[in-house]
Design an enzyme around this catalytic site. Structure first.
Site, PDB file in Angstrom:
ATOM      1  N   HIS A  67     115.167  46.121 -46.641  1.00 33.61           N
ATOM      2  CA  HIS A  67     115.918  47.057 -47.485  1.00 33.61           C
ATOM      3  C   HIS A  67     117.405  46.960 -47.231  1.00 33.61           C
ATOM      4  O   HIS A  67     117.861  46.486 -46.192  1.00 33.61           O
ATOM      5  CB  HIS A  67     115.441  48.497 -47.272  1.00 33.61           C
ATOM      6  N   ARG A  89     123.070  55.672 -35.836  1.00 39.36           N
ATOM      7  CA  ARG A  89     123.674  54.889 -36.924  1.00 39.36           C
ATOM      8  C   ARG A  89     124.738  55.691 -37.666  1.00 39.36           C
ATOM      9  O   ARG A  89     124.475  56.786 -38.161  1.00 39.36           O
ATOM     10  CB  ARG A  89     122.566  54.499 -37.920  1.00 39.36           C
ATOM     11  N   ASP A 117     120.475  49.683 -47.189  1.00 39.90           N
ATOM     12  CA  ASP A 117     120.444  51.130 -46.993  1.00 39.90           C
ATOM     13  C   ASP A 117     120.842  51.909 -48.244  1.00 39.90           C
ATOM     14  O   ASP A 117     121.851  51.600 -48.902  1.00 39.90           O
ATOM     15  CB  ASP A 117     121.386  51.530 -45.843  1.00 39.90           C
TER      16      ASP A 117
HETATM   17  C1  SIN Z   1     117.976  50.970 -40.401  1.00 45.32           C
HETATM   18  O1  SIN Z   1     117.052  50.609 -41.122  1.00 45.32           O
HETATM   19  O2  SIN Z   1     119.062  51.320 -40.884  1.00 45.32           O
HETATM   20  C2  SIN Z   1     117.812  50.996 -38.912  1.00 45.32           C
HETATM   21  C3  SIN Z   1     117.572  49.668 -38.320  1.00 45.32           C
HETATM   22  C4  SIN Z   1     117.029  49.738 -36.928  1.00 45.32           C
HETATM   23  O3  SIN Z   1     116.635  50.815 -36.464  1.00 45.32           O
HETATM   24  O4  SIN Z   1     116.977  48.696 -36.284  1.00 45.32           O
END
Ligand code: SIN
Length: 282
Positions: free
Chosen positions: A98, A273, A100
């Site tokens: 995906h 994040r 984001d």
């Molecule tokens: C995400 O999908 O933005 C997170 C990726 C991850 O946790 O490695």
């Protein structure tokens, strides 16, 4: 500042940079921005930085946004917690290719992801270069998808596991977004294949040229969309990162997709994040 490429397709390690210091140095930020455009994903080891520094670094690239389903750090809005443990067995939704939040009208510019805790083995993240994925498409497919647009849905993804009332409330708050299937990168001008796990269907496929009878719609559009979504799975377009605590990855969300490999239960994995607001795709 040097960058050490990890593959010929995507990704580079940037050694000897502290992102806390970078967050106070506009010249370093400009260099990092240039490297990001070049390599699409950057990796920084040993970033023993505070959450405030993490946020301050990411803010140089734009406003930050929370996620409607994943919670954020209460003291640092915009710093989304991606915490996984055996107590949250069903809360595992990053293991699909995906880009984001393409269910937003303005999908994120990019993200800065820091590893707080990782399992002893497993829990890697992979990224794919979607400019390369577009460039390598057969010419006849490029012709077929020029001008096509597609719908992206939080309802059909995160909402799928919710009871209907919550799912409809989520959809009311975040209506489906529409984006071009081939997006132009606003800074590099590259063409990017811009469909992913959030994409539900094409919105302008149903023309006299494509559809003679109803059967054509189902078969032609669905098969083409699935073919395009599957391009991110091609290993030659990818890089894979084995995390250590205090590693940071920063990616350009406009031209990449990623996949967090869920091969670590019953271990814990904690990531934080900062998602940076992007712009409309037109
Ligand atoms: C995400 O999908 O933005 C997170 C990726 C991850 O946790 O490695």
């Amino acid at each position: 500042m040097r960058a050490q490429p990890l593959t010929c397709a995507i990704g580079a390690v940037v050694p000897d940079v502290n992102l806390g210091a970078a967050s106070r140095d506009p010249a370093l930020i400009a260099e990092i921005r240039g490297l990001l455009l070049e390599h699409k994903v950057l990796f920084f080891r040993d970033q023993d930085i505070t959450r405030a520094e993490h946020v301050a670094f990411a803010r140089h690239f734009g406003e930050l946004e929370d996620h409607p389903v994943a919670g954020s750090d209460p003291d640092h809005p915009g710093l989304v917690r991606i915490y996984k443990s055996p107590e949250t067995p069903n809360d595992r939704y990053e293991n699909s290719w995906h880009c984001d939040a393409t269910w937003r009208e303005k999908p994120p510019f990019g993200c800065v992801l820091r590893c707080v805790e990782c399992p002893p083995v497993g829990g890697d993240t992979m990224w794919a270069n979607m400019a390369l994925a577009y460039a390598k498409l057969p010419e006849r497919v490029k012709e077929q998808i020029a001008g096509l647009r597609a719908r992206h849905s939080i309802e059909a993804s995160f909402g799928g596991a919710m009871p209907i009332d919550k799912r409809l409330a989520l959809k009311a708050q975040f209506p489906d977004a529409e984006h071009p299937v081939v997006r132009t990168h606003p800074e590099t001008g590259e063409k990017i294949l811009f469909v992913n796990a959030f994409t539900t269907h094409f919105t302008n496929f149903h023309t006299a040229a494509n559809v003679r009878y109803g059967q054509d719609y189902t078969q032609g559009a669905a098969a083409l969309l699935q073919y395009l979504i599957n391009q991110a799975m091609i290993p030659e377009y990818q890089v894979r990162w084995r995390w250590r605590p205090n590693d940071v990855a920063m990616w350009d969300n406009r031209c990449t997709q990623h996949y967090a490999v869920m091969d670590y239960p019953p271990c814990d994995r904690k990531m934080e994040r900062a998602g940076i607001v992007g712009e409309a795709t037109y």
